[in-house]
Enzyme design. Structure first.
Site, PDB file in Angstrom:
ATOM      1  CB  THR A   1      -3.856  -6.452  -2.833  1.00 14.78           C
ATOM      2  OG1 THR A   1      -2.728  -6.243  -3.674  1.00 14.78           O
ATOM      3  CG2 THR A   1      -3.492  -7.397  -1.711  1.00 14.78           C
TER       4      THR A   1
ATOM      5  CG  HIS B   1       4.353  -9.217  -6.755  1.00 13.39           C
ATOM      6  ND1 HIS B   1       4.510  -8.004  -6.096  1.00 13.39           N
ATOM      7  CD2 HIS B   1       3.034  -9.521  -6.655  1.00 13.39           C
ATOM      8  CE1 HIS B   1       3.350  -7.610  -5.619  1.00 13.39           C
ATOM      9  NE2 HIS B   1       2.438  -8.513  -5.947  1.00 13.39           N
TER      10      HIS B   1
END
Length: 518
Positions: A127, A437
């Site tokens: 993103t 992540h």
């Protein structure tokens, strides 16, 4: 005839943004250095490493995503949280899940831990959010962190004005600020999300991938070469020093050895420790302190604004409210990413079609309670789809983690109500691994005390010339998107190699001068 060189100065394993940062900094600061970059996946974009969102044709974009999804079956892709609620294990387009070993009895595991295999790595699919870490997210023992972060912003092409023309962006931030900003410092108040994105002169939005990090200086470097479809199976060492890599050409299935004075392993937080393990390089902390960011999502329909018509364009990323940021603080240990619903990587509405501009998606990422026993280890007796030791994830949420997640559920409803009218009465917690992540598995430390894999320059303890890169190097519990930090750490590592190459060059020149004089 092999397509690989027999010897280089620096071999880089992985073509994501941190591997690309090493190539870029070395090209800028150590001209003449020979660099070979190896990527297990194919080239899926032009230029190599570009973000797939920049591919205008939807069918071509879908082909690029499918080509990134690793070996074996493609599996089901995420449609909305309803799938997760129904127990469907599904990956996002461009990624693939672990086939097994993602959860063990009595543990939470990471059921949707995912990876991508393509030139550019996950930066071809991300993103683009690049917030700076704050508070306890920062690495206190690392000198010059802010300068390194600024350099990372340069390499990634980070901007904050890409969505300034979004008609509802200021409204969303104003409403969030009323609910959030009181008592916060200026840097932790609601603001535009720093994004690795920029506007072309014609107004088109362009997302940064590894192509931007590499830049023209690397692509024009005659000493740099990128090899796709190349599986590095072993880091080669002699004594306590790295001497090269062993690579299998996935096009021909032939194996070759490439000598290197320095090796940088920049695969990802699961496959970097995998390669070290397969190479017999096994520091005590390898694979440990694995952490994900638990992710809470919610959606709210904007109040009091004129919604755009149903025929408004929605191709690619919608640009009605942009991307806003609620920063992490130590008192409020989650990071907020608020964006137009059809911009979210995981759609949040399950029923009626989304009216463009009317619905905002909210996501809160929670900082993990770090534990050494949260880890990825490897089964020598089992193999993954590439024939490498199979990853096995052991992962548990602590009582503190559950408390933080419950606080986030309460907070995200409050923020949704501040923005508009919530679509549901309750937020949803995405399956663990959804954030993509993953961090900590090759973590950095100030000293070699058994709790870290590498030092402040990212060199692996006890192995001269071997460096690690990527989100796995981050040693702190973060809630913010980690890419900016991991690229900053790569800058420090690349500069360390550049200094050593420069010193070695001077020593060699002095030696040659002495020989000529004699």
């Amino acid at each position: 005839m092999t397509r690989y060189p027999s010897e280089v100065d620096v071999a880089i394993v992985g073509s994501g943004p941190t591997g690309a940062a090493y190539a870029r900094i070395l090209s800028e600061e150590a001209p003449g250095t020979t660099i070979a970059m190896f990527e297990v996946g194919p080239t899926v974009s032009d230029p190599p490493g570009a973000h797939v969102k920049n591919i205008a044709d939807p069918e071509a974009r879908a082909r690029a995503q499918a080509a990134s999804e690793g070996p074996g079956a493609r599996g089901e892709k995420v449609a909305n949280p309803g799938q997760a609620k129904a127990g469907v294990r599904a990956a996002r387009p461009g990624t693939f899940l672990l086939e097994d070993g993602f959860r063990f009895e009595g543990e939470d595991g990471m059921p949707v831990a995912a990876m991508s295999s393509n030139v550019g790595g996950m930066a071809a699919h991300w993103t683009g959010a690049c917030p700076r870490p704050g508070g306890s997210e920062r690495i206190a023992f690392l000198p010059g962190l802010d300068d390194l972060l600024a350099e990372a912003e340069r390499l990634l092409g980070v901007t904050t004005d890409a969505f300034d023309a979004a008609p509802f962006g200021a409204i969303v931030r104003e409403r969030l600020a009323v609910a959030v900003d009181e008592g916060r410092t200026a840097e932790t108040r609601v603001q535009r999300m720093p994004l690795a994105a920029h506007r072309r002169d014609d107004g088109r939005l362009v997302w940064s991938g590894s192509d931007v990090v590499l830049g023209e200086v690397t692509r024009d470097n005659p000493g740099f070469a990128l090899f796709d479809s190349s599986l590095v199976t072993r880091v080669l060492t002699e004594g306590d020093r790295v001497v090269g890599i062993r690579v299998r050409d996935l096009r021909t299935d032939e194996t070759h050895e490439v000598k290197a004075r320095f090796v940088v392993v920049a695969a990802d937080a699961l496959r970097t420790p995998q390669l070290l393990w397969a190479s017999g390089i096994r520091p005590q902390a390898l694979g440990r302190y694995l952490n994900d960011q638990a992710q809470i999502v919610f959606a709210s329909r904007l109040r009091g604004v004129e919604t755009l018509g149903a025929d408004a364009p929605t191709t690619g990323l919608a640009e009605y409210s942009g991307v806003s940021w609620v920063p992490f603080t130590d008192d409020i240990p989650f990071h907020g990413q608020i964006m137009q619903l059809d911009a979210s990587p995981i759609p949040l509405a399950e029923d009626d079609p989304v009216v463009p501009g009317s619905i905002v998606g909210l996501g809160l990422f929670c900082a993990k309670d770090l534990q050494a026993d949260d880890r990825v280890d490897f089964a020598d007796e089992a193999s993954d789809g590439y024939g490498m030791p199979a990853p096995r994830i052991h992962y548990r949420l602590t009582e503190r983690d559950h408390d933080v997640m419950e606080r986030a559920r309460v907070e995200i409803v409050r923020l949704g109500e501040a923005i508009g009218d919530p679509l549901d009465s309750r937020p949803f917690t995405l399956p663990l691994g959804s954030s993509l992540h993953y961090q900590g598995t090759t973590r950095m430390g100030p000293t070699d005390d058994g709790t870290s894999v590498c030092g402040p320059d990212s060199q692996v303890w006890g192995v001269e010339g071997l460096f690690v890169a990527g989100n796995g190097v981050i040693p702190t519990a973060t809630a913010c998107n980690p890419t900016l930090t991991s690229v900053a750490l790569a800058v420090a590592g690349a500069r360390s190699i550049a200094r050593r190459l420069d010193t070695e060059f001077l020593l060699m020149r002095e030696k040659d001068n002495r020989m000529q004089e004699s």
